[in-house]
Enzyme design. Structure first.
Site, PDB file in Angstrom:
ATOM      1  N   GLN A  86       4.945   4.137  -7.702  1.00 12.56           N
ATOM      2  CA  GLN A  86       5.152   2.746  -8.101  1.00 12.56           C
ATOM      3  C   GLN A  86       4.198   2.369  -9.242  1.00 12.56           C
ATOM      4  OE1 GLN A  86       5.565  -0.018  -4.617  1.00 12.56           O
ATOM      5  NE2 GLN A  86       5.237   1.850  -3.434  1.00 12.56           N
ATOM      6  N   HIS A 104       8.572   1.992 -11.613  1.00 15.25           N
ATOM      7  CA  HIS A 104       8.370   0.689 -12.250  1.00 15.25           C
ATOM      8  C   HIS A 104       8.011   0.785 -13.729  1.00 15.25           C
ATOM      9  CE1 HIS A 104       7.461  -0.855  -7.926  1.00 15.25           C
ATOM     10  NE2 HIS A 104       8.751  -0.831  -8.193  1.00 15.25           N
ATOM     11  N   SER A 171       1.392   0.467   0.878  1.00 20.25           N
ATOM     12  CA  SER A 171       1.733  -0.010   2.224  1.00 20.25           C
ATOM     13  C   SER A 171       3.234   0.054   2.478  1.00 20.25           C
ATOM     14  CB  SER A 171       1.256  -1.452   2.406  1.00 20.25           C
ATOM     15  OG  SER A 171       1.898  -2.301   1.476  1.00 20.25           O
ATOM     16  N   ALA A 212      -7.486   7.529  -0.390  1.00 22.97           N
ATOM     17  CA  ALA A 212      -6.752   8.652  -0.968  1.00 22.97           C
ATOM     18  C   ALA A 212      -7.654   9.835  -1.310  1.00 22.97           C
ATOM     19  CB  ALA A 212      -5.998   8.193  -2.216  1.00 22.97           C
TER      20      ALA A 212
END
Length: 229
Positions: A86, A104, A171, A212
């Protein structure tokens, strides 16, 4: 090799120093999101929109991929890795990932307002008066609120062929991206890396409640031990 599809979001880039744009109050750098990330905002104040993305672009060029990006790239030695992100940064590519799909758009590209398929690589500021070859204003190659997500069909195809899915730094609350996991084959093993997970484990979903940069190396070790014998 097994097909590993990795869905990534703002959390993975935040650890490189990329701002996640949206604050807790819903503002992006002090702006209402519709001012800087919508066709309406673009029509109303192009200079404001261009300045917003120029700042994002400059910031992106000042940071580097982190451990999570690098480890995901290294997994290509053991799996057929498809990254669906994203994020609009190029940190996955700079880390060495060779199959990256940007849902995106991309901050280091611009496109014509006359022909949306006319894309240009772009690392400098984008200003009023920067035109495409057809003499139309260039705009950021970013999917704004209210616009279609043209890469969605390709993303669905990749997820539907997954043997393993990993979700890192997102999320999975923002649609349509959040609906991607619904297209995974039944019983596909899934791994969710998030310091504050909002879902629970089950027979097919494993959770690593970590950032991460620490969670992805642990994931890589587990995947190699479990699936790459």
């Amino acid at each position: 090799m097994k097909n590993l599809v990795v869905l990534t979001g703002a959390g993975i880039s935040a650890e490189s120093g990329i701002k996640t744009f949206r604050d807790e109050d819903g503002l992006w750098e002090g702006h209402d999101v519709m001012q800087v990330a919508s066709p309406m905002g673009w029509k109303k104040n192009k200079e404001l929109v261009l300045d917003f993305y120029n700042k994002r672009r400059r910031q992106l060029l000042s940071v580097q991929p982190n451990k999570a990006h690098l480890v995901l790239a290294e997994l290509e030695n053991d799996f057929n890795v498809e990254v669906i992100t994203q994020n609009i940064d190029d940190l996955h590519e700079r880390a060495g990932s060779s199959n990256v799909l940007h849902l995106h758009g991309e901050l280091l590209k611009v496109r014509s307002t006359f022909d949306e398929d006319l894309l240009l690589d772009w690392k400098q500021d984008l200003n009023i008066g920067d035109f495409c070859e057809h003499n139309f204003q260039l705009r950021p190659h970013v999917v704004w609120f209210g616009e279609a997500v043209p890469m969605m069909e390709k993303a669905i195809q990749k997820v539907s062929n997954a043997d393993i899915i990993a979700i890192v730094g997102t999320s999975m609350q923002v649609y349509p991206a959040a609906g991607l996991v619904d297209f995974a084959p039944p019983k596909t093993p899934m791994y969710f890396i998030d310091p504050k997970p909002n879902i629970s484990e089950n027979n097919y979903l494993s959770i690593l409640a970590e950032k991460a940069v620490t969670g992805v190396p642990k994931l890589a070790k587990e995947l190699r031990e479990k699936f790459n014998r």
